[in-house]
Write an enzyme that holds these catalytic residues in place. Structure first.
Site, mmCIF file in Angstrom:
data_model
loop_
_atom_site.group_PDB
_atom_site.id
_atom_site.type_symbol
_atom_site.label_atom_id
_atom_site.label_comp_id
_atom_site.label_asym_id
_atom_site.label_seq_id
_atom_site.Cartn_x
_atom_site.Cartn_y
_atom_site.Cartn_z
ATOM 1 C CG ASP A 189 32.798 36.691 32.709
ATOM 2 O OD1 ASP A 189 33.865 36.948 32.491
ATOM 3 O OD2 ASP A 189 32.554 35.155 32.143
ATOM 4 C CE1 TYR A 213 45.899 40.130 41.252
ATOM 5 C CE2 TYR A 213 48.236 40.925 42.651
ATOM 6 C CZ TYR A 213 47.169 40.762 42.579
ATOM 7 O OH TYR A 213 45.970 41.934 42.787
ATOM 8 C CE LYS A 267 45.659 43.096 39.763
ATOM 9 N NZ LYS A 267 44.353 44.146 39.539
ATOM 10 C CB SER A 316 47.762 45.905 43.234
ATOM 11 O OG SER A 316 48.543 44.947 44.036
#
Length: 280
Positions: free
Chosen positions: A63, A154, A158, A141
């Site tokens: 994790d 998000y 990133k 990404s």
């Protein structure tokens, strides 16, 4: 390449992580495929069997948001295999929303898994990668380069990963560790389903509802032309095995064109002109 080289890959229960674990094993690596819940390892193990690489794929609990879990997993890998040659930081979670309509806790949660997870795994792995002269990769990404509407948290996470890795790369190189980021565009995987909203549902009423409806229409169109997870994994393995890997690699021509808008955009105007129509 021999099976004596070991790569640890995070987030392998589905999507790019699963495909990367299979492709790494096919390239001759011992793939330590990690995930939070090993009860979800069925699709990975089935794919490994079908590819004839089940003996090179091993599933372990990790994790990325739990420092103890990270330390335990890495210690077990070294105890069992004597070394660690590469890490692919792939685990992450999507998130869609705009800041006025969500909480700071929502944003912190996105940063925790997508950014601090990478930091924790990297911090724990660096001594092992120094010892092996290894590789450190992060699957980021195109959203780590181009800020996108309704992806504030998000993309922030990133962007942070890209900044972290770009800053670490020259430092890591001084101790023999090669660092790269791999930037997928739209990929057909469970990622979209895991974002947490129903794309067929009507947007919730509010001041941003028209803009969100326009964005959603654009996003669904983009994912309609997505590359497969297997296609996205190919450049990851190329970076993993190249003698002199580039720091920044995109997984498709579409991703290269997308990120190119920003990387040649010194004042930011091109990105704003590019994304503004998405919400009109």
């Amino acid at each position: 390449m021999t099976a004596t080289k070991t790569v640890l890959i995070t987030g392998t229960s589905s999507g790019i992580g699963l495909a990367t674990a299979i492709a790494a094993a096919q390239a001759g690596w011992r793939a330590v495929a990690t995930m939070r819940d090993t009860a979800k390892s069925g699709p990975l193990l089935k794919a490994a069997e079908a590819a004839g690489v089940r003996d090179l794929v091993e599933v372990r609990v990790l994790d990325v948001t739990d420092p103890a879990s990270v330390e335990t997993c890495l210690a077990q890998v070294v105890a069992d295999h004597g070394r660690l040659d590469a890490v692919v930081n792939n685990a992450g979670a999507g998130h869609v929303g705009t800041i006025e309509e969500e909480t700071i806790e929502d944003v912190r949660a996105v940063m925790e898994v997508n950014f601090f997870g990478v930091v924790q795994v990297t911090r724990a792995a660096m001594p092992l990668l120094r010892a092996s002269g290894g590789r450190l990769l992060a699957v980021t990404s195109v959203g780590g380069v181009v800020g996108q509407p309704f992806n504030e948290a998000y993309c922030a996470a990133k962007f942070a990963v890209e900044g972290f890795m770009e800053s670490l790369a020259p430092v890591a190189a001084t101790v023999g560790v090669k660092v790269s980021v791999v930037e997928p565009g739209a990929v057909a995987s469970e990622f979209v389903a895991n974002v947490g909203f129903d794309p067929t549902a009507e947007p919730a009423p509010g001041p941003y509802a028209p803009a969100f409806a326009a964005y959603l229409s654009h996003a669904l169109g983009a994912f309609g032309a997505a590359q497969t997870i297997e296609q996205a994994a190919v450049p990851i393995i190329e970076v993993l095995t190249a003698e002199h890997p580039a720091f920044r690699v995109q997984t498709s021509d579409a991703a290269r064109a997308f990120t190119g808008v920003k990387l040649a955009d010194q004042d930011g105007s091109a990105v704003q002109a590019f994304t503004a129509p998405w919400v009109k």
